[in-house]
Design a protein around this motif. Structure first.
Motif, PDB file in Angstrom:
ATOM      1  N   THR A  94      -9.444  -2.205   6.261  1.00 44.77           N
ATOM      2  CA  THR A  94     -10.783  -2.794   6.124  1.00 44.77           C
ATOM      3  C   THR A  94     -10.728  -4.111   5.340  1.00 44.77           C
ATOM      4  O   THR A  94     -11.693  -4.856   5.306  1.00 44.77           O
ATOM      5  N   SER A  95      -9.588  -4.366   4.700  1.00 49.11           N
ATOM      6  CA  SER A  95      -9.429  -5.661   4.022  1.00 49.11           C
ATOM      7  C   SER A  95      -8.530  -6.585   4.829  1.00 49.11           C
ATOM      8  O   SER A  95      -8.038  -7.581   4.301  1.00 49.11           O
ATOM      9  N   VAL A 113       0.909  -1.163   0.000  1.00 46.30           N
ATOM     10  CA  VAL A 113       0.000   0.000   0.000  1.00 46.30           C
ATOM     11  C   VAL A 113       0.938   1.200   0.000  1.00 46.30           C
ATOM     12  O   VAL A 113       1.375   1.674   1.036  1.00 46.30           O
ATOM     13  N   ILE A 114       1.267   1.667  -1.191  1.00 44.62           N
ATOM     14  CA  ILE A 114       2.411   2.579  -1.330  1.00 44.62           C
ATOM     15  C   ILE A 114       1.975   4.036  -1.293  1.00 44.62           C
ATOM     16  O   ILE A 114       2.505   4.838  -0.543  1.00 44.62           O
ATOM     17  N   HIS A 115       1.020   4.382  -2.158  1.00 46.27           N
ATOM     18  CA  HIS A 115       0.527   5.774  -2.122  1.00 46.27           C
ATOM     19  C   HIS A 115      -0.992   5.758  -2.204  1.00 46.27           C
ATOM     20  O   HIS A 115      -1.600   6.339  -3.084  1.00 46.27           O
ATOM     21  N   THR A 120       2.596   4.256 -10.468  1.00 44.42           N
ATOM     22  CA  THR A 120       3.145   2.920 -10.284  1.00 44.42           C
ATOM     23  C   THR A 120       2.592   2.216  -9.043  1.00 44.42           C
ATOM     24  O   THR A 120       2.249   2.850  -8.056  1.00 44.42           O
ATOM     25  N   TRP A 121       2.522   0.919  -9.136  1.00 47.85           N
ATOM     26  CA  TRP A 121       2.287   0.008  -8.007  1.00 47.85           C
ATOM     27  C   TRP A 121       1.034   0.372  -7.215  1.00 47.85           C
ATOM     28  O   TRP A 121       1.076   0.527  -6.006  1.00 47.85           O
ATOM     29  N   THR A 122      -0.065   0.506  -7.958  1.00 51.51           N
ATOM     30  CA  THR A 122      -1.341   0.772  -7.288  1.00 51.51           C
ATOM     31  C   THR A 122      -2.277  -0.369  -7.638  1.00 51.51           C
ATOM     32  O   THR A 122      -3.033  -0.287  -8.593  1.00 51.51           O
ATOM     33  N   PHE A 123      -2.185  -1.431  -6.873  1.00 54.49           N
ATOM     34  CA  PHE A 123      -2.957  -2.630  -7.225  1.00 54.49           C
ATOM     35  C   PHE A 123      -4.433  -2.493  -6.901  1.00 54.49           C
ATOM     36  O   PHE A 123      -5.270  -3.193  -7.430  1.00 54.49           O
ATOM     37  N   ASP A 124      -4.750  -1.610  -5.989  1.00 55.32           N
ATOM     38  CA  ASP A 124      -6.128  -1.538  -5.518  1.00 55.32           C
ATOM     39  C   ASP A 124      -6.874  -0.309  -6.019  1.00 55.32           C
ATOM     40  O   ASP A 124      -8.091  -0.237  -5.913  1.00 55.32           O
ATOM     41  N   GLY A 125      -6.139   0.659  -6.540  1.00 56.66           N
ATOM     42  CA  GLY A 125      -6.792   1.844  -7.091  1.00 56.66           C
ATOM     43  C   GLY A 125      -7.621   1.438  -8.302  1.00 56.66           C
ATOM     44  O   GLY A 125      -7.232   0.535  -9.048  1.00 56.66           O
ATOM     45  N   SER A 183      -1.082   8.856   4.418  1.00 60.83           N
ATOM     46  CA  SER A 183      -0.776   7.471   4.780  1.00 60.83           C
ATOM     47  C   SER A 183      -1.722   6.977   5.875  1.00 60.83           C
ATOM     48  O   SER A 183      -2.012   5.785   5.962  1.00 60.83           O
ATOM     49  N   ARG A 184      -2.228   7.908   6.681  1.00 61.20           N
ATOM     50  CA  ARG A 184      -3.267   7.519   7.660  1.00 61.20           C
ATOM     51  C   ARG A 184      -4.502   7.012   6.901  1.00 61.20           C
ATOM     52  O   ARG A 184      -5.089   5.985   7.212  1.00 61.20           O
ATOM     53  N   ILE A 185      -4.861   7.772   5.871  1.00 57.86           N
ATOM     54  CA  ILE A 185      -6.046   7.392   5.072  1.00 57.86           C
ATOM     55  C   ILE A 185      -5.805   6.044   4.394  1.00 57.86           C
ATOM     56  O   ILE A 185      -6.684   5.176   4.371  1.00 57.86           O
ATOM     57  N   ALA A 186      -4.607   5.849   3.884  1.00 60.99           N
ATOM     58  CA  ALA A 186      -4.275   4.560   3.250  1.00 60.99           C
ATOM     59  C   ALA A 186      -4.464   3.429   4.254  1.00 60.99           C
ATOM     60  O   ALA A 186      -5.011   2.359   3.922  1.00 60.99           O
ATOM     61  N   ALA A 187      -4.044   3.649   5.490  1.00 56.20           N
ATOM     62  CA  ALA A 187      -4.162   2.602   6.517  1.00 56.20           C
ATOM     63  C   ALA A 187      -5.628   2.356   6.864  1.00 56.20           C
ATOM     64  O   ALA A 187      -6.063   1.210   7.008  1.00 56.20           O
TER      65      ALA A 187
END
Ligand code: NOJ
Length: 747
Positions: A143-144, A107-109, A417-422, A134-138
């Motif tokens: 939730t998953s 979970v990079i950005h 880059t590297w946004t698997f869930d977006g 990064s708080r929002i990312a967490a």
């Protein structure tokens, strides 16, 4: 944070202190008691991190059974919530020691709400926004069931050919350290045991950004001084602010692969820095030591990594397959293994997984309005205005604009880059907002359908749209896949026929604003004079379109500053502001371009300095550079003392006045130079910065304080030292600005 006096070194004396810890810290006591009851197989199991290919739909039986036997400690990339729940239930209810699993992910950005790439976030020079992101990312990722992210990446990156520069905070150790703290505090929250907190992972330890030639995975040769003074600094900050985990890097460092490098993993991380968390390898990096030629087989790789105290192995199975045998043969000890397992369990305890192993799949919080607003603000503050000839920007709201270029409506690409869930369905592109939500009269013609597109068939339509407009907004750059892991480039100009199209559009004599979306600085030599304005938006994430609309229409002033020196040409790389002076530093007035050298000139080096005959000595744009729609005057620059004593705190003050016409932000930067050292010192080092907001006509005093300890470097005696002598300071708009210079002599 635990209150124990836990001494985490693998050195035996220190390990024997566990008895002491038992008395002091109840968690350590619990960990000891669990480990004392675990079988060897279970202990080895805790060091194993497994993944599941996303192509495999059903959880494989062998993985389920391994969890049941307690032979897996962690999973990565389990994205089906039911799978995660099922595995966790088996671990905590059926496995022998009932130890919860920890689920990890990159979970990079951002998770669903995607923020600008980390290089862009660094350009915001706003750690508070980065912490919030990064708080929002967490909050979203947890939730998953993801309670561990493989971020932040803290590799100092001085080579934009290297694709992973996109994931870094750029070239500066101080800025990267500030960003490290912001990310880690955001991911981990105030309390790691909160179900919305994720353990951070400081990666890649270490030297990954120094890959030879910018080629990913390559060897890193970093001398000991450079290692300490530049590359290690952000990682030390990561330990200081409590990063729960570390990840080793793929590269070898001075000949020893990072995943078995005792000097960095044991001597520095554990013995000198007292790191209490655990270290995971990178993907297969343990067995890749066979390819490195550092281990003859997986067994020897396991032996070397384990003896360097690498606690967990990601995906490859060298520990699982060989550790038992290594212990039986006396090549590794169960005591050391216990120590590794304790490091892992400590973080599982701190995450609260023993009490609360499950998670709440709260879909409602994803893409929350506040999350989107924060992503938009970060995208705004990350965007760097590089050129603004005749104040072409902002564009008056009644203008006719031609929106052209392959990145104008590329919802997937702008996520970066590297946004698997977006999800691209949630991306707001520039075209979306300019069409739906602006007073511009818009003509859209992409001209090129993707960044590498070489076909000129769309040029005619694009030129027609340009001719019918007052101004061209050209959205150029790189697709997301052109940066990131394994995506290094030898040339970093605009790919495909983008330069060609810009050149054609320039012939219409309409002003062109170039908006770049890319994972790295882009060399612009062929087109820079053909465009009037340049905005660097990096890959700005979900809300990139709205952010850019706010900037282009002049609702807000851009305020990003470059976290990296922007080269004119690839041949200048590596180029960074904090270089050494050399014995023949550049004398700008004496520089002679190769075209001005007489034919059959007398052979001589005299008059020449450290420069290129063709490219000179300056970058396209320096580190720290970025324009806005307002301007700022710096005045009343003072220093509290010009003769401080060792240990003193020094204060530098400067009055900043917004002398422009609109409210804007300014990042005031303080640089220093240690003029003479027992080790040669860089010509400039960022010491402090502060981003302020000022209304037009308003002034503010910015006060920087630092102690003489902040001037220390790792010297020839292999110790951190601040040396007496003369120093210079600059209160500056960017790293080449020397207008406001101060001096002091440290006694
Ligand atoms: C390899 C990358 O180098 C690392 O940064 C990432 O976290 C892992 N793969 C897991 O995806």
């Amino acid at each position: 944070m635990s209150i124990s006096i836990v001494l985490m070194s693998c050195n035996n004396d220190k390990m024997d202190n566990t008895a002491l810890n038992d008395v002091i810290d109840p968690i350590e006591h619990k960990i000891d008691s669990i480990v004392s009851r675990m079988s060897l197989e279970e202990k080895i199991g805790q060091t194993a991190q497994r993944g599941k290919s996303s192509r495999v739909k059903k959880l494989p039986e062998n993985l389920i059974n391994a969890v049941r036997k307690g032979e897996i400690g962690s999973f990565l990339n389990i994205m089906d919530k039911n799978d995660a729940k099922q595995l966790q239930k088996i671990a905590v209810e059926e496995s022998p020691s009932k130890i919860p699993l920890i689920f990890a992910r990159d979970v990079i950005h951002g998770f669903k709400t995607i923020f600008p790439i980390p290089l862009g976030q660094a350009a915001s020079f706003n750690p508070e926004l980065v912490r919030e992101g990064s708080r929002i990312a967490a909050i979203e990722a947890s939730t998953s069931g993801i309670r561990w992210t493989f971020a932040p990446m803290l590799d100092i990156s001085r080579d934009p050919r290297w694709g992973r520069i996109a994931e870094s905070a750029g070239e500066d150790p101080y800025l990267t350290s500030i960003m490290a703290e912001a990310y880690i505090k955001g991911f981990q929250g105030e309390d790691l045991s909160s179900p919305t907190s994720m353990a951070a992972c400081a990666k890649h330890f270490i030297g990954y950004g120094a890959a030879e030639g910018g080629r990913d995975y390559n060897t890193a040769n970093i001398n000991e001084y450079l290692l300490h003074n530049v590359y290690l600094k952000p990682f030390k900050t990561a330990v200081d602010v409590g990063s729960a985990t570390f990840m080793t890097s793929f590269n070898d460092l001075n000949g020893i692969p990072a995943s078995a490098n005792q000097y960095v993993l044991k001597d520095i991380l554990r013995d000198q820095w007292d790191f209490e968390g655990f270290v995971v390898s990178d993907w297969n990096s343990v067995i890749e030591m066979v390819n490195h030629g550092f281990a003859k087989d997986a067994k020897e790789a396991a032996e070397k990594a384990a003896n360097a105290m690498l606690d967990m192995e990601m995906t490859s199975t060298a520990y699982q397959d060989h550790m038992k045998e290594l212990i039986q043969e006396g090549k590794f000890s169960e005591k050391k293994l216990d120590h590794m397992v304790k490091n892992i369990l400590r973080i599982k305890f701190r995450l609260g997984l023993f009490e609360n192993p499950y998670f709440n799949p709260n879909e409602d919080i994803l893409y929350d309005k506040k999350h989107l607003a924060s992503a938009e603000e970060t995208a705004i503050e990350s965007t760097v205005l590089l050129k603004n000839k005749n104040n072409i920007l902002p564009i008056p709201i009644t203008s006719k604009v031609a929106i052209i270029g392959p990145l104008a409506n590329a919802p997937h690409e702008q996520l970066g880059t590297w946004t698997f869930d977006g999800e691209k369905e949630h991306t707001v592109t520039p075209l979306d907002v300019f069409k739906k939500d602006s007073n511009y009269s818009v003509q859209y013609s992409a001209g090129l359908s993707y960044s590498r597109d070489r076909s000129t068939t769309g040029f005619g339509e694009a030129i027609k749209a340009a001719k019918a407009s007052d101004v061209i907004l050209f959205f150029a750059g790189e697709e997301a896949i052109l940066s990131g892991e394994a995506h290094s480039r030898a040339n970093i100009n605009l790919p495909g026929a983008q330069e060609k199209l810009i050149s054609e559009l320039a012939k219409t004599n309409k002003p062109i604003v170039l908006i770049l979306m890319a994972g790295r600085p882009i060399t612009l030599g062929n087109i820079i004079d053909k465009v009037d304005g340049i905005l660097m938006a990096w890959h700005p994430g979900t809300m990139g379109g709205s952010a850019l609309k706010n900037i282009i229409t002049g609702k807000v002033s851009p305020s990003g500053k470059l976290p990296i020196t922007w080269p004119k040409e690839v041949g200048q790389i590596p180029i960074h502001y904090n270089h050494k002076n050399t014995g023949r530093p550049v004398i700008p007035e004496e520089f002679v371009h190769m075209d001005s050298i007489p034919i059959a000139a007398w052979q001589s080096s005299l008059g020449n300095t450290s420069h290129y005959l063709d490219a000179g000595f300056l970058p396209q744009y320096p580190f720290g550079y970025g324009l806005g729609y307002s301007d700022f005057a710096y005045s009343d620059v003072t220093i509290s003392t010009t003769n401080p004593n060792m240990g003193d705190v020094i204060t530098v003050r400067v009055k900043i006045t917004n002398i422009g016409k609109m409210k804007a932000k300014e990042t005031v930067q303080l640089y220093f130079r240690d003029l003479v050292g027992s080790l040669t010192r860089p010509v400039k080092e960022l010491l402090r910065f502060e981003k302020i907001t000022l209304d037009p006509g308003v002034s503010k005093e910015v006060i920087f304080t630092f102690s003489t300890d902040d001037l220390a470097f790792y010297g020839p005696d292999k110790k951190w030292i601040t040396e007496a002598g003369a120093f210079k300071l600059w209160v500056a708009k960017h790293s080449l600005d020397e207008t406001n210079e101060l001096e002091f002599v440290l006694r």
